[in-house]
Design an enzyme around this catalytic site. Structure first.
Site, PDB file in Angstrom:
ATOM      1  N   ASN A  73     -37.543 -13.126  26.282  1.00 12.61           N
ATOM      2  CA  ASN A  73     -38.595 -12.224  26.772  1.00 12.61           C
ATOM      3  C   ASN A  73     -39.584 -11.781  25.693  1.00 12.61           C
ATOM      4  O   ASN A  73     -39.227 -11.049  24.785  1.00 12.61           O
ATOM      5  CB  ASN A  73     -37.959 -10.975  27.396  1.00 12.61           C
ATOM      6  N   ARG A 108     -32.229  -6.809  28.803  1.00 16.29           N
ATOM      7  CA  ARG A 108     -33.119  -7.816  28.243  1.00 16.29           C
ATOM      8  C   ARG A 108     -33.288  -7.536  26.754  1.00 16.29           C
ATOM      9  O   ARG A 108     -33.054  -6.409  26.283  1.00 16.29           O
ATOM     10  CB  ARG A 108     -34.488  -7.806  28.925  1.00 16.29           C
ATOM     11  N   GLU A 134     -34.889 -25.080  36.212  1.00 13.63           N
ATOM     12  CA  GLU A 134     -34.523 -26.497  36.149  1.00 13.63           C
ATOM     13  C   GLU A 134     -35.659 -27.354  35.609  1.00 13.63           C
ATOM     14  O   GLU A 134     -35.421 -28.391  34.979  1.00 13.63           O
ATOM     15  CB  GLU A 134     -34.086 -26.997  37.535  1.00 13.63           C
ATOM     16  N   GLY A 135     -36.899 -26.926  35.844  1.00 12.36           N
ATOM     17  CA  GLY A 135     -38.031 -27.648  35.267  1.00 12.36           C
ATOM     18  C   GLY A 135     -37.965 -27.637  33.746  1.00 12.36           C
ATOM     19  O   GLY A 135     -38.164 -28.663  33.088  1.00 12.36           O
ATOM     20  N   TYR A 152     -38.642 -23.159  37.895  1.00 14.77           N
ATOM     21  CA  TYR A 152     -38.878 -22.858  36.480  1.00 14.77           C
ATOM     22  C   TYR A 152     -37.653 -23.207  35.640  1.00 14.77           C
ATOM     23  O   TYR A 152     -37.751 -23.945  34.652  1.00 14.77           O
ATOM     24  CB  TYR A 152     -39.230 -21.381  36.321  1.00 14.77           C
ATOM     25  N   ASP A 161     -31.548 -13.111  39.679  1.00  5.55           N
ATOM     26  CA  ASP A 161     -32.082 -12.388  38.528  1.00  5.55           C
ATOM     27  C   ASP A 161     -30.959 -12.207  37.499  1.00  5.55           C
ATOM     28  O   ASP A 161     -29.895 -11.685  37.833  1.00  5.55           O
ATOM     29  CB  ASP A 161     -32.609 -11.021  38.965  1.00  5.55           C
ATOM     30  N   PRO A 162     -31.154 -12.636  36.252  1.00  2.92           N
ATOM     31  CA  PRO A 162     -30.074 -12.536  35.261  1.00  2.92           C
ATOM     32  C   PRO A 162     -29.677 -11.087  35.003  1.00  2.92           C
ATOM     33  O   PRO A 162     -30.532 -10.209  34.876  1.00  2.92           O
ATOM     34  CB  PRO A 162     -30.688 -13.163  34.002  1.00  2.92           C
TER      35      PRO A 162
END
Length: 296
Positions: free
Chosen positions: A153, A190, A126-127, A124, A252-253
């Site tokens: 988010n 977030r 890098e895409g 996801y 996970d950030p």
């Protein structure tokens, strides 16, 4: 868009979407739905393109990571090719995930990111990064009018009940009085943007001149810890759920907060719906659909 008098052609392969979300539009004279996967070429006549194609939650994009990358990369190539043929402007729904697990906080558009290129989230992250590259190369090489938005988010009614991200997870768990699962110690943060505010940003961005390409951060800069979100969800639902903890997923950030100065200055963008009100609206939606889903 329909309210503004436009004709709308909606494409979706329904991998994460649901036709129930557009039931109220099927009889509209200016709305058309087409089941299509953007990894295959498309030949239609349109004036503007919004490319939002790609599963956006780890549960869904890790289900078929190769297809996720194809959706971002092949899908971008196909939509850019269509825009080039039609000489029309095209919008790309990019993501805050291009910043990875950021070493700069909050995240401005000038930050290049901290992304693991071979991890389980890379399909996801890098895409979407490659899609941005393609958009700007088409802009430079072919003079294509592009609009690249980095979305932070987002949540709201019609979000998938099994989306796998925290807002839907917490609401479903709370309404079921089931344990609410926090990854790590819940201190990761977030910034949650209500869907109506985000869409307003899309429309404002598309109305800007040819010179405004982005990337532009679109999100709500008010930051919450995941534990605070869980506590708010329990409070608003009146749930008896307890909070439990489990291991933090790889890559996970730890922090996520947009700098939206550019969106404020360029688009006059300012999120209006804050988390408490947005949660109430989203919870009301889930209270309506969960009994229906249980009957299916």
């Amino acid at each position: 868009m329909l309210a503004q008098g436009h004709e709308v052609l909606c494409l979706d392969n329904l991998f994460t979407g649901n036709k129930r979300n557009i039931d109220h539009l099927h009889n509209h004279p200016r709305f058309e739905f087409m089941r299509h996967d953007v990894t295959f070429p498309l030949y239609v006549e349109v004036d503007e393109i919004y490319n939002l194609a790609c599963p956006a939650s780890p549960v869904h994009y890790q289900h078929d990571p190769v297809q996720t990358t194809k959706t971002s990369v092949h899908g971008a190539i196909n939509m850019l090719g269509l825009a080039k043929r039609l000489k029309c402007k095209i919008f790309q729904a990019s993501t805050s995930e291009v910043y990875g697990d950021p070493s700069v906080h909050p995240q401005p558009e000038s930050y290049w990111g901290n992304v693991n290129p071979i991890g389980p989230r890379s399909c996801y992250d890098e895409g979407k990064r490659c899609a941005e590259t393609l958009f700007f190369d088409y802009h430079r090489q072919h003079g294509l009018e592009i609009k690249v938005a980095r979305i932070f988010n987002t949540y709201g009614p019609r979000i998938h009940h099994a989306d796998g991200r925290v807002v839907s997870n917490f609401i479903v768990q709370a309404l079921s009085n089931a344990p609410i699962t926090l990854y790590g110690d819940g201190s990761q943060s977030r910034s949650f943007c209500y869907v109506d505010d985000l869409v307003e940003g899309f429309l404002r961005f598309m109305d800007t001149g040819h010179h405004e390409t982005g990337p532009i951060n679109l999100g709500n800069p008010v930051e919450f810890t995941i534990r605070e979100l869980a506590e708010k969800t329990i409070e608003i639902t009146g749930s008896t759920s307890e909070i439990i903890y489990t291991d933090l997923p790889q890559d996970d950030p730890k922090q996520r907060k947009p700098v939206i100065d550019k969106a404020r200055y360029t688009l006059g963008f300012e999120p209006k719906v804050q988390l408490d009100e947005g949660l109430r609206r989203t919870i009301a939606y889930f209270q309506k659909i969960l009994p229906e889903l249980k009957r299916l």
